[in-house]
Design a protein around this motif. Structure first.
Motif, mmCIF file in Angstrom:
data_model
loop_
_atom_site.group_PDB
_atom_site.id
_atom_site.type_symbol
_atom_site.label_atom_id
_atom_site.label_comp_id
_atom_site.label_asym_id
_atom_site.label_seq_id
_atom_site.Cartn_x
_atom_site.Cartn_y
_atom_site.Cartn_z
ATOM 1 N N ARG A 179 0.825 -1.209 0.000
ATOM 2 C CA ARG A 179 0.000 0.000 0.000
ATOM 3 C C ARG A 179 0.861 1.262 0.000
ATOM 4 O O ARG A 179 0.592 2.232 -0.726
ATOM 5 N N ILE A 180 1.903 1.255 0.823
ATOM 6 C CA ILE A 180 2.785 2.426 0.876
ATOM 7 C C ILE A 180 3.545 2.578 -0.443
ATOM 8 O O ILE A 180 3.727 3.693 -0.949
ATOM 9 N N GLY A 181 3.976 1.464 -1.022
ATOM 10 C CA GLY A 181 4.663 1.517 -2.311
ATOM 11 C C GLY A 181 3.789 2.105 -3.400
ATOM 12 O O GLY A 181 4.256 2.880 -4.249
ATOM 13 N N ALA A 182 2.490 1.767 -3.384
ATOM 14 C CA ALA A 182 1.574 2.321 -4.378
ATOM 15 C C ALA A 182 1.427 3.825 -4.203
ATOM 16 O O ALA A 182 1.353 4.576 -5.186
ATOM 17 N N LEU A 183 1.404 4.292 -2.960
ATOM 18 C CA LEU A 183 1.311 5.736 -2.706
ATOM 19 C C LEU A 183 2.562 6.448 -3.212
ATOM 20 O O LEU A 183 2.478 7.523 -3.825
ATOM 21 N N ARG A 184 3.723 5.863 -2.959
ATOM 22 C CA ARG A 184 4.966 6.465 -3.435
ATOM 23 C C ARG A 184 4.996 6.497 -4.958
ATOM 24 O O ARG A 184 5.445 7.483 -5.559
ATOM 25 N N ALA A 185 4.509 5.433 -5.591
ATOM 26 C CA ALA A 185 4.493 5.382 -7.057
ATOM 27 C C ALA A 185 3.609 6.476 -7.639
ATOM 28 O O ALA A 185 3.846 6.948 -8.757
ATOM 29 N N ARG A 186 2.586 6.895 -6.867
ATOM 30 C CA ARG A 186 1.700 7.959 -7.328
ATOM 31 C C ARG A 186 2.237 9.348 -6.991
ATOM 32 O O ARG A 186 1.578 10.349 -7.272
ATOM 33 N N GLY A 187 3.414 9.403 -6.360
ATOM 34 C CA GLY A 187 4.059 10.695 -6.138
ATOM 35 C C GLY A 187 3.901 11.288 -4.763
ATOM 36 O O GLY A 187 4.254 12.461 -4.555
ATOM 37 N N MET A 188 3.432 10.523 -3.790
ATOM 38 C CA MET A 188 3.317 11.070 -2.439
ATOM 39 C C MET A 188 4.678 11.095 -1.762
ATOM 40 O O MET A 188 5.448 10.129 -1.832
ATOM 41 N N ALA A 189 4.989 12.196 -1.094
ATOM 42 C CA ALA A 189 6.216 12.290 -0.304
ATOM 43 C C ALA A 189 6.041 11.478 0.973
ATOM 44 O O ALA A 189 4.976 11.514 1.600
ATOM 45 N N VAL A 190 7.094 10.737 1.356
ATOM 46 C CA VAL A 190 7.020 9.857 2.524
ATOM 47 C C VAL A 190 8.249 10.071 3.401
ATOM 48 O O VAL A 190 9.387 10.034 2.914
ATOM 49 N N LEU A 191 8.003 10.280 4.693
ATOM 50 C CA LEU A 191 9.062 10.369 5.697
ATOM 51 C C LEU A 191 8.825 9.258 6.697
ATOM 52 O O LEU A 191 7.735 9.149 7.263
ATOM 53 N N MET A 192 9.841 8.414 6.927
ATOM 54 C CA MET A 192 9.672 7.258 7.797
ATOM 55 C C MET A 192 10.832 7.132 8.768
ATOM 56 O O MET A 192 11.994 7.334 8.415
ATOM 57 N N ALA A 193 10.495 6.786 10.021
ATOM 58 C CA ALA A 193 11.502 6.362 10.990
ATOM 59 C C ALA A 193 11.342 4.869 11.201
ATOM 60 O O ALA A 193 10.218 4.377 11.356
ATOM 61 N N THR A 194 12.454 4.136 11.181
ATOM 62 C CA THR A 194 12.362 2.682 11.309
ATOM 63 C C THR A 194 13.618 2.094 11.928
ATOM 64 O O THR A 194 14.711 2.644 11.803
ATOM 65 N N HIS A 195 13.424 0.969 12.624
ATOM 66 C CA HIS A 195 14.546 0.145 13.073
ATOM 67 C C HIS A 195 14.844 -0.967 12.071
ATOM 68 O O HIS A 195 15.878 -1.622 12.163
ATOM 69 N N VAL A 196 13.925 -1.196 11.149
ATOM 70 C CA VAL A 196 14.070 -2.305 10.186
ATOM 71 C C VAL A 196 14.818 -1.769 8.970
ATOM 72 O O VAL A 196 14.240 -1.124 8.093
ATOM 73 N N LEU A 197 16.106 -2.035 8.908
ATOM 74 C CA LEU A 197 16.945 -1.399 7.898
ATOM 75 C C LEU A 197 16.579 -1.820 6.486
ATOM 76 O O LEU A 197 16.721 -1.037 5.546
ATOM 77 N N THR A 198 16.079 -3.038 6.324
ATOM 78 C CA THR A 198 15.687 -3.453 4.976
ATOM 79 C C THR A 198 14.525 -2.611 4.453
ATOM 80 O O THR A 198 14.358 -2.463 3.243
ATOM 81 N N GLU A 199 13.705 -2.051 5.366
ATOM 82 C CA GLU A 199 12.594 -1.202 4.936
ATOM 83 C C GLU A 199 13.085 0.107 4.335
ATOM 84 O O GLU A 199 12.387 0.732 3.542
ATOM 85 N N ALA A 200 14.285 0.532 4.728
ATOM 86 C CA ALA A 200 14.826 1.793 4.230
ATOM 87 C C ALA A 200 15.549 1.637 2.894
ATOM 88 O O ALA A 200 15.838 2.636 2.231
#
Length: 263
Positions: A179-200
């Motif tokens: 779902r987040i990938g689809a939003l990014r593909a449509r051009g939404m800016a995303v800021l994320m904090a994560t401990h899961v490095l593969t997600e970054a």
């Protein structure tokens, strides 16, 4: 892509009880870009998000979202943000339909559009059949889908994610990232904090924080070349090279402020 950044933070700082939690932090994010914040426990990631989302007032520096100051124009800033908190932020006595209608009212969605907006959000979250059931009986994945749908109801320009997959099973994580990938593909800016490095790994840029300070900011590939000597390395290699291997005890001095529901 707009020349003016959707997010522009300069020299942000915050102290708690005399302890400097974030110091001199500068970040920017353009429309359509994605930026991941990573760092050891207590590095200042959640404090940074709290300041950028108006939940916590900076002690130093400035930040703007869409040209609005996070302190002086907090209401306008909140209107531009969709936020998915690390901690659950749902009233589990309510139903998804009630939750979404409340969110629409808080964000001043025109009354004539509320029913359609709620219906669209329920459809997007895959919760049409569960729309009138109490949230308390939902799985973690269902709650996360509802929170994401709620965060997007008012058409924000910047989606802010704090540990978005925490507590989800593999299927729930896969669904949420789709779902987040689809939003990014449509051009939404995303800021994320994560401990899961593969997600970054798939983000446009990665910022590494340590002890409240920004120690590196670049594309994942550039970070690997500069700090691991190999673009085929992992972000974990970069992370350990910059922050060390010592264990850190996690502290969240601002957690109540960050999870407080935005009005």
């Amino acid at each position: 892509m707009s020349s003016a950044p959707i997010l522009d933070a300069r020299g942000l700082g915050r102290r708690f009880g005399g302890r400097e939690v974030v110091a001199g932090l500068s970040l920017s994010l353009q429309e359509g870009q994605s930026l991941a914040l990573i760092g050891p426990n207590g590095a200042g990631k959640s404090t940074t998000l709290a300041m950028l989302t108006t939940a916590l007032r900076p002690d130093a520096g400035t930040a703007q979202v869409g040209g609005f100051d996070v302190v002086r124009q907090a209401r306008q800033v909140r209107g531009l943000l969709g936020v998915l908190f690390q901690e659950p932020a749902l009233d589990e006595r309510m139903t998804p339909r009630e939750t979404l209608r409340l969110h629409a009212a808080l964000h001043r969605v025109p009354r004539r559009d509320v029913a359609a907006s709620v219906a669209d959000a329920l459809e997007a979250a895959g919760l049409v059949e569960a729309a009138d059931r109490p949230i308390r009986g939902f799985s973690g994945g269902m709650k996360r889908r509802l929170e994401l749908a709620r965060a997007l109801m008012h058409a924000p320009r910047l989606l802010v994610l704090d540990e978005p997959t925490l507590g989800l099973d593999p299927q729930g994580r896969l669904d949420l990232w789709g779902r987040i990938g689809a939003l990014r593909a449509r051009g939404m800016a995303v800021l994320m904090a994560t401990h899961v490095l593969t997600e970054a790994e798939s983000f446009d840029r990665v910022a590494i924080l340590d002890r409240g300070r920004l120690v590196a900011l670049d594309t994942p590939e550039a970070l690997k070349r500069a700090h691991a000597g190999d673009p085929a390395a992992s972000l974990e290699d970069v992370f350990l090279a910059l922050t060390g291997r010592a264990l850190r005890d996690e502290a969240h001095p601002l957690r109540p402020a960050l999870v407080r529901r935005r009005a």
